[in-house]
Design an enzyme around this catalytic site. Structure first.
Site, short mmCIF file in Angstrom:
data_model
loop_
_atom_site.label_atom_id
_atom_site.label_comp_id
_atom_site.label_asym_id
_atom_site.label_seq_id
_atom_site.Cartn_x
_atom_site.Cartn_y
_atom_site.Cartn_z
N HIS A 1 0.85 -1.20 0.00
CA HIS A 1 0.00 0.00 0.00
C HIS A 1 0.88 1.24 0.00
O HIS A 1 1.94 1.27 0.65
CB HIS A 1 -0.97 -0.01 1.18
N ASP B 1 6.39 2.00 6.13
CA ASP B 1 4.98 1.61 6.08
C ASP B 1 4.22 2.51 5.09
O ASP B 1 3.63 3.50 5.48
CB ASP B 1 4.36 1.74 7.48
N GLU C 1 -4.93 1.40 2.71
CA GLU C 1 -4.77 0.38 3.75
C GLU C 1 -4.85 0.98 5.13
O GLU C 1 -5.43 0.39 6.05
CB GLU C 1 -3.42 -0.33 3.58
N GLU C 2 -4.28 2.17 5.30
CA GLU C 2 -4.30 2.81 6.62
C GLU C 2 -5.72 3.20 7.03
O GLU C 2 -5.97 3.44 8.21
CB GLU C 2 -3.40 4.05 6.62
N GLU D 1 4.12 -5.76 4.45
CA GLU D 1 3.68 -4.78 5.43
C GLU D 1 4.84 -4.31 6.30
O GLU D 1 5.99 -4.69 6.11
CB GLU D 1 2.58 -5.38 6.32
N HIS E 1 4.79 5.00 12.09
CA HIS E 1 3.68 5.96 12.02
C HIS E 1 4.05 7.33 12.61
O HIS E 1 3.21 7.99 13.22
CB HIS E 1 2.43 5.43 12.70
#
Length: 888
Positions: free
Chosen positions: A185, A197, A231-232, A258, A334
């Protein structure tokens, strides 16, 4: 090491060195090692006991060497020379281009336009380059709309509208009936560039596509490379592909890439369901294996608050797959620190080598065409320091586990049946010793938890967040010292007349018995992770049998001690690797697990359990050592020194270091809240900065720097308002019950939400159907709270059955891409028969919150002013939101 003046009687048929005390209890342990001589005894041999310093040195060096091997294996990203088939340098350029646009939340130009254009440009270049080869390449930009319910974060419902997928189909020019799916993603959470990510995975996939498209040997099957853009937003784009795209029906298996950390090694942490041929393919093809069935079973247990697209393909597509993720350095996952420069080129190389090799193996495999034939059964799989993967069917594992357990019980039964152990004496003493061991572990855990409570009361929680080994120096020394102290007291007081060599042998049997019991229990539960206690039983047992003659005749000699530790090397080095994985995952998670989970309890428990497991086969040495006083003194000194450092505040939890940041996560929303009554009139309105700390320390470290953020502005939950009356982006209020609301001016987004009731009608079956329209930003949350006595019967989301969260409210997560139409939804509610006069008026409260994650609407002057005052060791993620509540 010392030679005791004690002598031992060699019994004609005895192979064990254990002997219980005689009834008269008259022993001189300094003279005869705890054994009272018999005047008619047979020829005697001299037995050895371990010097205290030597015993401590052997165990310490053993543990440090094995820990060093684990760390060395983690640093060795690429084994051997790259084959040249995967170009990590070119993949890095893709990574840097994707992340150069900044954060890429759904609906933003960075996501929907800039990243999509770049990916399409690179895919077109690959198509042109490979046009003359044996493969054909097709591209489809999908913008699906859909809805589903999921039991993640307590349970909620998701609705998406025109999110973006880029699907690339690579197949032989004659076409392919069966397809593999590779998924990454390119979207991110707000305020993070998302290099790990998950931009690096998309960069790897681009290069894998380039390599496969240009190979001269035609593929047997096809591959779909899915670059998904949502995806998030809790797995929306993958759901859109697998449930709506025409190619999805031909997909037989998938690989999902991932991240739960930044860089390092990518680990296989989920496979299946069932379909052991996928694990076999990874074992056979992966150049740099890194896999663990333990990680799979821990992740699927739900104790890790995360999920991946693997779940969507498994549950909604009914296809098996392999889930890989980067797990190292989750402290900056994140956050703004997740940048491309933190990902080593060797990390990209190893991921690319593995994905390319496994994908190529699968698309050239006949098993992909009819995977149902190979579907049944699970696999036990684990790697040994990243060098080799061991894998075998779970049914074989069950047989192996029971064989090892049977061998252990046979070993113990043989000892119990030998001459001199009549009347069940050995069994009684083994049971008693087992009770002592279990009691020591329980007392140790309780004692360390008391220390953890004291740390919490002192306001020093998470002191280890930026100083991991400080937790070992505090909790590890406390646990080790307590275990040694209890067994030393047992040796000196309870076992005052028993030979030390015999006690050492007895407590080896205790450790073997307890690991064997855990082996049997885990096997009966059907857990593949039972291989861990199998290793912890098989190798020590085999070592003990091989060294039985040495131990019988010489006791704890240097030769015996060294060979005993060597025999423990393989299970212990693997077990210590698993311990590293646990701490590598759970330590960063404590920084984002909310304000309600006390991190000291978690960390103290993990360290204590690790100490108990590691020390299990070292109980043997406690009883073989002549003394433990200096060991206890050393452990106590380290504990006291660390406790003083911690209590004085010298171990600060966070760090703004450029090389190794450990940021404190804080979420700030500049929000305006509006509450309407049953007549549609504005009942109240306010505006402020709503602040959430996502770790246990709350704002205690923030208040000294920003004094107005203090407990005087702490909020309380209004139970008569949906989700307490605050704009929760996700249904995580149960994780973070402590939040703060600092008054601020009203927000005025350029595109405010438009919310209206389109119709209200009574149905013939006694419910009321209400239809609404919403027009707003790309991210919104809908909260529904039926009042007492009322209930939702059906709605336009998911499968039509309302999915409520942990507190009985309903949460609907909404997002849209570009050019999305007005959101129309409806629900049917059963009115209460007897309205609650003490509750809110009407039958249901409906609230809508909007979240502006990008563009001019995502910032305000007040927000910027506060953000500038946050320290460098924090990561304040901020945006603008609104909350509007209506009663009906």
């Amino acid at each position: 090491m010392e030679s005791d003046t004690a002598v031992r009687r060699i019994k004609p048929f005895a192979t064990q060195s254990y002997s219980a005390p005689d009834n008269d209890g008259s022993r001189d342990r300094c003279a005869d090692n705890g054994y009272s001589g018999d005047p008619k005894r047979k020829p005697e041999v001299s037995l050895y006991l371990l010097r205290e310093g030597l015993a401590a040195s052997l165990v310490t060096v053993f543990i440090l060497v094995l820990w060093g091997l684990v760390q060395l294996s983690l640093q060795q990203l690429v084994i051997g020379k790259p084959s040249g088939e995967f170009n990590a340098v070119r993949a890095r350029r893709h990574l840097e281009e994707i992340t150069s646009v900044g954060p890429r939340p759904v609906g933003s130009p960075e996501n929907e336009v800039l990243t999509v254009d770049y990916l399409l440009e690179q895919i077109e270049t690959i198509r042109v380059e490979s046009a003359a080869g044996p493969h054909q390449l097709a591209v489809d930009v999908q913008r699906p709309t859909g809805t589903f319910s999921i039991d993640f974060l307590g349970g909620f419902t998701s609705y998406y509208d025109r999110v973006t997928n880029i699907a690339v189909r690579l197949e032989p020019k004659g076409g392919a009936q069966h397809l593999m799916l590779a998924n990454c993603h390119f979207d991110t959470v707000a305020n993070s560039p998302g290099a790990s990510d998950d931009a690096v995975s998309c960069a790897v996939m681009l290069e894998v596509l380039h390599s496969l498209a240009n190979q001269s040997t035609p593929l047997l099957h096809g591959v779909v490379f899915l670059f998904n853009g949502a995806e998030e937003n809790i797995l929306q784009a993958s759901h859109g592909f697998i449930t709506q795209h025409p190619w999805a029906k031909q997909v037989r298996a998938f690989i999902n890439l991932e991240a739960a950390g930044v860089g390092g090694k990518e680990v296989v942490f989920q496979t299946g369901p069932e379909n052991p041929w996928l694990v076999q393919a990874y074992v056979h093809a992966a150049k740099h294996p890194f896999a663990s069935v333990v990680g799979q079973e821990v992740f699927q247990s739900g104790i890790i608050p995360s999920d991946t697209d693997f779940r969507i393909y498994r549950d909604f597509g009914n296809i098996p797959g392999i889930d890989l993720a980067f797990i190292e350095n989750g402290f900056i996952y994140h956050t703004k620190h997740d940048t491309s420069d933190r990902i080593l080129t060797d990390s990209i190389q190893r991921a690319g080598d593995n994905i390319l090799a496994v994908l190529r193996h699968l698309v050239m495999s006949e098993k992909l065409a009819d995977s149902s034939e190979y579907r049944h059964g699970n696999m036990v799989f684990f790697d040994l320091l990243g060098v080799v993967v061991v894998a075998y069917p779970a049914r074989v594992g069950t047989i192996l586990n029971y064989m090892v357990a049977a061998a252990s019980f046979l070993y113990l039964a043989k000892k119990a049946s030998q001459p001199g152990n009549g009347g069940g004496r050995y069994v009684r003493d083994l049971a008693c010793a087992t009770g002592v061991a279990l009691l020591s572990w329980f007392v140790t855990l309780m004692s360390v938890l008391i220390v953890a409570l004291l740390v919490t009361l002192l306001g020093r929680s998470m002191f280890w967040y930026n100083h991991f080994y400080a937790s070992i120096c505090l909790y590890g020394t406390a646990a080790s010292g307590k275990i040694i102290l209890i067994h030393t007291l047992a040796k000196n007081l309870y076992y005052g007349g028993v030979r030390l060599v015999g006690l050492g042998d007895l407590y080896f049997d205790v450790s073997l018995l307890l690991w064997c019991c855990s082996l049997v229990w885990l096997t009966q539960q059907g857990l593949c992770s039972a291989y861990v206690p199998m290793l912890m039983v098989a190798f020590p047992l085999l070592t003990k049998l091989l060294l039985a003659k040495e131990f019988k005749h010489r006791g704890a000699s240097m030769k015996y001690s060294v060979l005993y530790l060597l025999g423990l090397t393989l299970p212990y080095v693997h077990f210590m690797f698993l311990i590293w994985v646990v701490f590598e995952i759970f330590t960063p998670i404590m920084g984002r697990s909310g304000t309600e989970i006390p991190p000291e309890v978690v960390m103290a428990t993990l360290v204590t359990l690790a100490t108990i497991f590691i020390s299990s086969f070292f109980l043997h040495f406690i009883y073989l050592a002549r003394s433990t006083k200096w060991i206890l003194a050393g452990l106590g000194s380290v504990f006291v020194f660390t406790f003083l450092l911690m209590s004085c505040g010298l171990l600060f939890p966070y760090s703004g270091s450029a090389d190794s940041p450990r940021p404190k996560r804080v979420f700030l929303q500049h929000t305006t809240r509006t509450f309407h009554n049953l007549r549609g009139q504005v009942e109240s309105q306010d505006s402020g900065l709503w602040i959430n700390s996502f770790d246990y320390t709350g704002i205690q470290h923030i208040t000294p720097l920003i004094p107005e953020i203090n407990d005087s502005v702490r909020t309380s939950c209004r139970e008569d308002r949906p989700f307490c009356g605050y704009p929760w982006f996700l249904p995580v209020k149960f994780l973070s019950k402590k939040n703060w609301y600092l008054p601020a001016p009203e927000v005025s987004p350029s595109a405010p939400v438009e919310f209206s009731l389109l119709s209200r009608e009574e149905t013939s079956w006694g419910t009321i159907k209400m239809t609404f329209s919403v027009k707003g930003p790309c991210h919104m949350s809908l909260y529904l709270m039926p009042h007492r006595g009322a209930s939702l019967s059906t709605w336009s989301f998911g499968d039509g059955t309302p999915q409520f969260d942990l507190s009985g409210e309903y949460f609907v997560f909404y997002s849209h891409g570009l050019d999305a139409p007005t959101w129309i939804f409806w629900f049917e509610i059963q009115p209460p028969r007897d309205p609650d006069p003490s509750g809110p008026e009407g039958m249901i409260s409906v609230a809508i919150s909007t979240h502006y994650f990008f563009g001019r609407d995502s910032r305000t002057a007040q927000l910027e002013e506060v953000l500038r005052r946050f320290p460098t060791w924090s990561f304040p993620s901020s945006w603008v939101s609104t909350y509007d509540m209506y009663r009906y």
